[in-house]
Each structure stands twice: as C-alpha cells, then as structure tokens.
Scaffold this active site. Structure first.
Site, mmCIF file in Angstrom:
data_model
loop_
_atom_site.group_PDB
_atom_site.id
_atom_site.type_symbol
_atom_site.label_atom_id
_atom_site.label_comp_id
_atom_site.label_asym_id
_atom_site.label_seq_id
_atom_site.Cartn_x
_atom_site.Cartn_y
_atom_site.Cartn_z
ATOM 1 N N TYR A 78 0.848 -1.193 0.000
ATOM 2 C CA TYR A 78 0.000 0.000 0.000
ATOM 3 C C TYR A 78 0.881 1.240 0.000
ATOM 4 O O TYR A 78 1.898 1.295 0.702
ATOM 5 C CB TYR A 78 -0.877 0.005 1.259
ATOM 6 C CG TYR A 78 -1.656 1.290 1.445
ATOM 7 C CD1 TYR A 78 -2.950 1.418 0.948
ATOM 8 C CD2 TYR A 78 -1.086 2.387 2.099
ATOM 9 C CE1 TYR A 78 -3.660 2.600 1.102
ATOM 10 C CE2 TYR A 78 -1.789 3.571 2.250
ATOM 11 C CZ TYR A 78 -3.077 3.670 1.752
ATOM 12 O OH TYR A 78 -3.776 4.842 1.893
ATOM 13 N N GLU A 124 -3.517 7.363 -4.075
ATOM 14 C CA GLU A 124 -3.422 6.124 -3.308
ATOM 15 C C GLU A 124 -3.250 4.948 -4.262
ATOM 16 O O GLU A 124 -3.966 4.857 -5.261
ATOM 17 C CB GLU A 124 -4.696 5.938 -2.480
ATOM 18 C CG GLU A 124 -4.662 4.727 -1.566
ATOM 19 C CD GLU A 124 -5.970 4.526 -0.813
ATOM 20 O OE1 GLU A 124 -6.009 4.820 0.391
ATOM 21 O OE2 GLU A 124 -6.957 4.092 -1.445
#
Ligand code: GDP
Ligand code: MN
Length: 385
Positions: free
Chosen positions: A101, A189
């Site tokens: 992530y 993101e």
C-alpha cells in the site's frame, strides 16, 4: 473531484508511474477488442468510485475472449454499493508476488503532506489502520523540501517491504509524490502497489482526488468531469454553474448559502417531506441564477412542489423575485412554489411578486410555514420515489 481508476492510471502514467497497459470499454464488444489489444490474460475491472470492487465481484481475470465477454456482460450494469457500473477498464493481467500500500495526502492537523506505506496491501487499509496501526509507516513531508529519495527509502524500510521491492518502490514513491504535488491532487493512493515475480513494482489500482481549487491551471481537467456519472439534473446544473446535488424526494429546494440549504432540507424532513435536491444559489444570487435554478429543478420528474428559502444578506430579495418572475416567463414550471423571502430589499421583492401570487406561487412569512406548505403541495408526508 474523484477520478475513476482508469483516469487515475492515465494520470499516473504522465508522471512515469508504471501501470499495466489497457483501455476503457462501455460494452462487451469493446471489452473484447481492448482485451485483444492488451494481450491475454486480462483483468476486467468495474469503473465505479467506491472501494472494495474486488470483493463485490467487480474485478475478474479472463484468459480468453469468451471469458472477457462473459465477465463484461456480468459486470456492466452491476450495482456495487449503490454505484451502477457503466464502464470497464480492461488491462493486461499482472502476476503478483506481493501486494503493498502507498499513498500521499494532506495532513491538515500537521499542516504537512503525509506519505503512508504498508506491506499489508490489497486489503482495506482502514482496517489495517484500526487493527495494526504499526503496520503502516508514516512520514510527514516538508512541502518545500519535497520527498527525498532518503525519506522514501526510510518509509519503505520501516514498512518492511521485501528487499526485491525496495528499489522499485522508492522510485515509484518519488514519482507518486511528484504526481500528488504537481498534479494538484488532494489524495493519491495505490492499493495494491505490487511486486511481480520478476521483480518489478507497479500500480495495480489508482485512487486520485484532484483539488478543484486548482482547476484554473488545469484546462485539461474539463474533459475529466464529462466522464463523471452525473444524472441529467446534475449535468444541467453543472453546465449552469449551480451548486446542486440530486436527491430522491419530491420537494425541489432552492436556498442561498450552504448552511441555509442544509437547514431547509432538515426542516422539510421534520415536517414529513423529502427533498428532491440540495441547491445553494450562493451569496449575491441574481435573477439569472434564480431562473437557472428553477429550470434545473423543473427537469426533475419527481418534483411535486418547490420550496424557495432565501434570506437576503448580500443577496437582494428583489433580485431573487425578478429571477422567479423571469423563470415563470421562460419555463412552464411543473410544480407550484412555496416561498419564504426575507432580508435585504424584502419589501421591493414582495412588491415585484404581488401580481404573480396564485395557488402556484405562495409566499409565507417563515421557513417552517413555507416548508409545511411545500410538503402539503407535494402530496403530504412520506413522498419519495
Ligand atoms: P478494489 O477491490 O476496488 O480495491 O480493486 P483493485 O484494483 O485493488 O483489485 C482488487 C484485487 O484484485 C487486487 O488486490 C488483486 O488481488 C486483484 N487483482 C487486480 N488486478 C489483478 C491482476 O492484474 N492480476 C491478479 N492476479 N490479480 C489482480
Ligand atoms: Mn484497490
């Protein structure tokens, strides 16, 4: 403004962030054509602005054209958490060794940019943050200094990314930060950011929120808004430059100021009605804005009555009244209006409307009375579609 995944990936690509080759498709035929171009196997991905598409069945691997067609037909029209899938992104499938992530956003309380990296990618990051906060490495970035390669290396190291992934991840992070700052984003993101078995790191998903206050220096953003899945009412409102959000009730709302507009929605609810929209005509709304607002509300088939709630501060009530008169001449209103007008130049405003008062245009002295009247005109309490 939130981008769809495919738009986010196109944005990433401009900053040299590695993404898989692919294309958009609005039909199963187009999906097959894009898959042929991308090369099998491919992933068929629902384009909706909500996370967890994978779990909802909106992301499927396909090994050949027949499989692409089958998945495309199943996913198009699918409802994912209230978002109907109208478009697919087809990309060449990646082999995944690990899922990580990475994100950059603005930490308002620290007044600094915040970078976050975790080796727990591909899953709901909010859950990771809640259950294992230490699994997310954080780094505040001085906006003047920017993200140095050293800082990126520290993030990657603290997040515990696998050795093979570190160099690629550092490179991706530096580019992602440039995309965030130079691209005027509020959020970028990548979940998951993957490591492939042959040692490459790339973005398998993209979530980008652009800072609309920076739109003036991005003429190219205009075409992005066209792809947003607005309904017809919202599209017209946007063309007219109105601050409008479509809802599902029967009372069309026009108010000035976001606070008053929200209170108006609450009061309509309180007296048993339901709002068809939120519409803030802003401070200083003139006749033209009022006429546009009524025109937009008039396109909504569900509207049974219209509630105009204006408290004139900077906005002048006589201007608002002129707009209502103008709209009455310009469009045949589908629903009667209950209105509460107060504040600056209220006497002039009421005088302008005096000749037009009828059972289709009713003036009431308070917001509560006007709301009650509007709900009554809409057919009473409980009217929704
Ligand atoms: P989200 O569920 O909306 O976040 O959609 P993502 O684009 O993140 O995809 C969800 C999951 O699908 C990923 O975490 C992967 O496990 C899987 N996935 C997506 N693309 C690929 C791919 O190219 N190859 C493989 N093997 N899995 C994929
Ligand atoms: Mn994802």
């Amino acid at each position: 403004m939130d981008l769809f995944e495919y738009q986010g990936k196109q944005y990433f690509a401009r900053y040299g962030i590695p993404v898989s080759p692919g294309g958009v498709a609005d039909t199963a035929d187009e999906a097959v054509a894009e898959a042929d171009r991308a090369g099998y196997p491919v992933v068929v991905k629902a384009q909706v602005q909500v996370g967890g598409r994978g779990k909802a069945g909106g992301i499927k691997l396909a090994g050949d054209a027949a499989e692409v067609r089958r998945h495309a037909e199943a996913i198009l029209g699918m409802d994912i958490k209230g978002h109907v899938v109208r478009r697919l992104w087809i990309e060449h499938a990646s082999d995944i060794a690990r899922e990580y992530y990475a994100s950059f956003t603005l930490d308002r309380s620290a007044k600094l940019h915040l970078g976050m990296v975790s080796s727990r990618g591909g899953v709901d990051i909010e859950q990771v943050a809640a259950e294992e906060p230490d699994a997310i490495a954080r780094h505040h970035i001085d906006p003047v200094e920017g993200l140095t390669a050293e800082a990126a290396a520290s993030l990657v190291g603290r997040a515990g990314l696998d050795k093979e992934a570190r160099e690629g991840a550092i490179e991706l992070l530096v580019k992602l930060y440039r995309c965030f700052v130079e691209g005027d984003a509020e959020l970028v993101e990548v979940n998951p950011m993957i490591l492939t078995p042959d040692g490459r790191v790339h973005a398998l998903d993209a979530k980008v929120t652009l800072d609309e206050s920076a739109a003036f220096r991005h003429p190219e953003w205009a075409e992005l808004t066209n792809f947003q899945d607005l309904d017809d009412r919202e599209r017209l409102a946007r063309e007219k430059g109105l601050n409008y959000i479509g809802l599902s009730g029967t009372v069309g709302i026009i108010a000035n100021g976001a606070g008053l507009a929200m209170s108006t929605l609450d009061v309509v609810n309180q007296v048993g009605g339901s709002a068809a929209n939120f519409l803030d005509v802003g401070g200083g709304a003139n006749a033209d804005v009022m006429a546009n607002a009524l025109e937009v509300i008039n396109t909504d088939d569900n509207v049974r009555s219209i509630l105009v709630n204006i408290f004139g501060g900077i906005t002048r009530v006589d201007e608002v009244a002129k707009g209502i008169v103008e709209a009455l001449g310009r469009v045949k209103l589908r629903a009667p209006i209950a209105m509460r007008l107060d504040g600056t130049n209220v006497a002039e405003g009421r005088a302008l409307l005096a000749d037009h008062q009828s059972d289709r245009l009713i003036s009431l002295p308070t917001m509560l009375e006007a709301a009650r009247k509007a709900v009554e005109l809409a057919g009473g309490a409980g009217g929704t579609r």
